[in-house]
Design a protein around this motif. Structure first.
Motif, PDB file in Angstrom:
ATOM      1  N   ASP A  41      30.927  64.378 -64.297  1.00 21.02           N
ATOM      2  CA  ASP A  41      29.989  64.053 -63.219  1.00 21.02           C
ATOM      3  C   ASP A  41      30.362  64.863 -61.975  1.00 21.02           C
ATOM      4  OD1 ASP A  41      28.218  62.995 -61.442  1.00 21.02           O
ATOM      5  OD2 ASP A  41      28.860  60.900 -61.698  1.00 21.02           O
ATOM      6  N   LEU A  42      29.807  66.065 -61.859  1.00 22.42           N
ATOM      7  CA  LEU A  42      30.129  66.934 -60.718  1.00 22.42           C
ATOM      8  C   LEU A  42      29.683  66.320 -59.403  1.00 22.42           C
ATOM      9  CD1 LEU A  42      29.405  70.534 -62.063  1.00 22.42           C
ATOM     10  CD2 LEU A  42      31.601  69.419 -61.712  1.00 22.42           C
ATOM     11  N   ASP A  43      28.597  65.564 -59.414  1.00 18.12           N
ATOM     12  CA  ASP A  43      28.130  64.920 -58.176  1.00 18.12           C
ATOM     13  C   ASP A  43      29.163  63.932 -57.663  1.00 18.12           C
ATOM     14  OD1 ASP A  43      25.767  66.366 -58.173  1.00 18.12           O
ATOM     15  OD2 ASP A  43      24.636  64.788 -59.209  1.00 18.12           O
ATOM     16  N   ASP A  44      29.776  63.181 -58.577  1.00 19.66           N
ATOM     17  CA  ASP A  44      30.815  62.224 -58.187  1.00 19.66           C
ATOM     18  C   ASP A  44      32.037  62.959 -57.643  1.00 19.66           C
ATOM     19  OD1 ASP A  44      32.062  59.556 -58.080  1.00 19.66           O
ATOM     20  OD2 ASP A  44      33.376  60.367 -59.653  1.00 19.66           O
ATOM     21  N   ILE A  45      32.419  64.041 -58.294  1.00 21.98           N
ATOM     22  CA  ILE A  45      33.560  64.833 -57.825  1.00 21.98           C
ATOM     23  C   ILE A  45      33.273  65.382 -56.429  1.00 21.98           C
ATOM     24  CG2 ILE A  45      34.864  66.959 -58.246  1.00 21.98           C
ATOM     25  CD1 ILE A  45      34.557  66.316 -61.281  1.00 21.98           C
ATOM     26  N   GLN A  46      32.069  65.928 -56.245  1.00 22.64           N
ATOM     27  CA  GLN A  46      31.681  66.464 -54.930  1.00 22.64           C
ATOM     28  C   GLN A  46      31.675  65.363 -53.879  1.00 22.64           C
ATOM     29  OE1 GLN A  46      30.781  69.835 -54.009  1.00 22.64           O
ATOM     30  NE2 GLN A  46      31.176  68.856 -52.064  1.00 22.64           N
ATOM     31  N   ARG A  47      31.146  64.197 -54.224  1.00 25.84           N
ATOM     32  CA  ARG A  47      31.075  63.071 -53.284  1.00 25.84           C
ATOM     33  C   ARG A  47      32.478  62.632 -52.859  1.00 25.84           C
ATOM     34  NH1 ARG A  47      32.025  58.162 -53.976  1.00 25.84           N
ATOM     35  NH2 ARG A  47      31.930  58.204 -56.244  1.00 25.84           N
ATOM     36  N   ARG A  48      33.398  62.580 -53.819  1.00 24.51           N
ATOM     37  CA  ARG A  48      34.761  62.164 -53.491  1.00 24.51           C
ATOM     38  C   ARG A  48      35.471  63.202 -52.624  1.00 24.51           C
ATOM     39  NH1 ARG A  48      37.158  60.806 -59.114  1.00 24.51           N
ATOM     40  NH2 ARG A  48      39.072  60.495 -57.912  1.00 24.51           N
ATOM     41  N   MET A  49      35.216  64.476 -52.883  1.00 24.39           N
ATOM     42  CA  MET A  49      35.803  65.529 -52.041  1.00 24.39           C
ATOM     43  C   MET A  49      35.207  65.483 -50.632  1.00 24.39           C
ATOM     44  SD  MET A  49      36.251  68.788 -54.555  1.00 24.39           S
ATOM     45  CE  MET A  49      37.358  68.738 -55.960  1.00 24.39           C
ATOM     46  N   ASP A  50      33.895  65.231 -50.553  1.00 25.82           N
ATOM     47  CA  ASP A  50      33.249  65.089 -49.247  1.00 25.82           C
ATOM     48  C   ASP A  50      33.822  63.887 -48.485  1.00 25.82           C
ATOM     49  OD1 ASP A  50      31.688  67.284 -49.775  1.00 25.82           O
ATOM     50  OD2 ASP A  50      29.872  66.136 -50.258  1.00 25.82           O
ATOM     51  N   GLY A  51      34.161  62.826 -49.214  1.00 23.12           N
ATOM     52  CA  GLY A  51      34.772  61.646 -48.595  1.00 23.12           C
ATOM     53  C   GLY A  51      36.127  61.977 -47.981  1.00 23.12           C
ATOM     54  N   ALA A  52      36.910  62.806 -48.665  1.00 23.29           N
ATOM     55  CA  ALA A  52      38.205  63.229 -48.120  1.00 23.29           C
ATOM     56  C   ALA A  52      37.991  64.037 -46.840  1.00 23.29           C
ATOM     57  CB  ALA A  52      38.971  64.053 -49.154  1.00 23.29           C
ATOM     58  N   MET A  53      36.967  64.868 -46.832  1.00 22.57           N
ATOM     59  CA  MET A  53      36.663  65.671 -45.636  1.00 22.57           C
ATOM     60  C   MET A  53      36.191  64.778 -44.495  1.00 22.57           C
ATOM     61  SD  MET A  53      36.879  68.737 -44.737  1.00 22.57           S
ATOM     62  CE  MET A  53      36.545  69.422 -43.153  1.00 22.57           C
ATOM     63  N   ALA A  54      35.366  63.790 -44.786  1.00 22.74           N
ATOM     64  CA  ALA A  54      34.889  62.868 -43.750  1.00 22.74           C
ATOM     65  C   ALA A  54      36.052  62.084 -43.162  1.00 22.74           C
ATOM     66  CB  ALA A  54      33.847  61.916 -44.326  1.00 22.74           C
ATOM     67  N   SER A  55      36.982  61.677 -43.999  1.00 24.56           N
ATOM     68  CA  SER A  55      38.165  60.962 -43.525  1.00 24.56           C
ATOM     69  C   SER A  55      38.999  61.857 -42.605  1.00 24.56           C
ATOM     70  CB  SER A  55      38.999  60.507 -44.720  1.00 24.56           C
ATOM     71  OG  SER A  55      40.179  59.887 -44.300  1.00 24.56           O
ATOM     72  N   LEU A  56      39.130  63.125 -42.975  1.00 26.23           N
ATOM     73  CA  LEU A  56      39.871  64.075 -42.148  1.00 26.23           C
ATOM     74  C   LEU A  56      39.211  64.224 -40.779  1.00 26.23           C
ATOM     75  CD1 LEU A  56      42.084  66.271 -41.801  1.00 26.23           C
ATOM     76  CD2 LEU A  56      40.416  67.892 -42.723  1.00 26.23           C
ATOM     77  N   LYS A  57      37.897  64.329 -40.765  1.00 21.03           N
ATOM     78  CA  LYS A  57      37.190  64.483 -39.485  1.00 21.03           C
ATOM     79  C   LYS A  57      37.389  63.257 -38.594  1.00 21.03           C
ATOM     80  CE  LYS A  57      33.856  67.891 -40.963  1.00 21.03           C
ATOM     81  NZ  LYS A  57      32.483  68.256 -41.218  1.00 21.03           N
TER      82      LYS A  57
END
Length: 187
Positions: free
Chosen positions: A8-24
């Motif tokens: 599920d690439l969408d799930d992988i992308q969503r989780r990576m985006d979540g890490a970026m949002a947390s960083l911001k």
């Protein structure tokens, strides 16, 4: 590509985006010498028997580049909000002016700026680790799918997709870190 595979690439992308949002969010809490309402997000005051974020006890404004004001709604909470800010470790000395608490943001000295850039680098490293963990989970999914009958060509293609997502996310973290460090070091 088989439709019955569990990658599920969408799930992988969503989780990576979540890490970026947390960083911001972590970057927003770093004080850079400029006033920002988000620098108070982590501070909580004892209100009515429970710890409450300051932005839920009053209106937080940034009227000037070096000033944050908090218009506390309940006059009885002013001293508790002031105490919470003093004890927060932000290095800001609040000034009470009636129902308004003023927070003058002092200039950062060179040593403190360097310290903040190191903290920003630590936050970025935590985000990179989170992204690599998501990558590892994606690669594990691919290994399970291979065991279930995925062809080597499909496995290679999916691995490359996951690696591409990872590379983009890591580059995004590096870019955000560089921008934050420049912002911190700017006098």
């Amino acid at each position: 590509m088989s439709d019955d595979l569990d990658i599920d690439l969408d799930d992988i992308q969503r989780r990576m985006d979540g890490a970026m949002a947390s960083l911001k969010m972590e970057f927003a809490s770093l004080r850079t010498g400029r006033a920002s309402a988000s620098m108070l997000d982590a501070i909580q005051a004892d209100a009515y028997g429970q710890m409450t974020p300051i932005n839920q006890l009053g209106t937080v404004n940034v009227p000037e580049p070096r000033m944050v004001t908090i218009n506390v709604w309940d006059k009885g909470m002013i001293n508790k909000v002031e105490k919470a800010i003093r004890e927060s470790g932000l290095g800001i000395n609040p000034v009470v002016d009636g129902p308004i608490i003023r927070l003058p943001i002092p200039e950062l000295n060179e040593e403190r700026r360097r310290e903040l850039t190191r903290v920003a680098a630590q936050y970025a490293e935590h985000a990179r680790v989170a992204i690599r963990n998501v990558r590892r989970d994606g690669m594990d999914q691919i290994k399970k799918a291979k065991a279930a009958g995925m062809s080597e060509d499909d496995q290679k293609m999916w691995s490359e997709e996951v690696q591409t997502l990872t590379d983009k996310a890591i580059a995004s973290v590096d870019k955000a870190l560089e921008a934050k460090q420049q912002e911190i070091m700017q006098v």
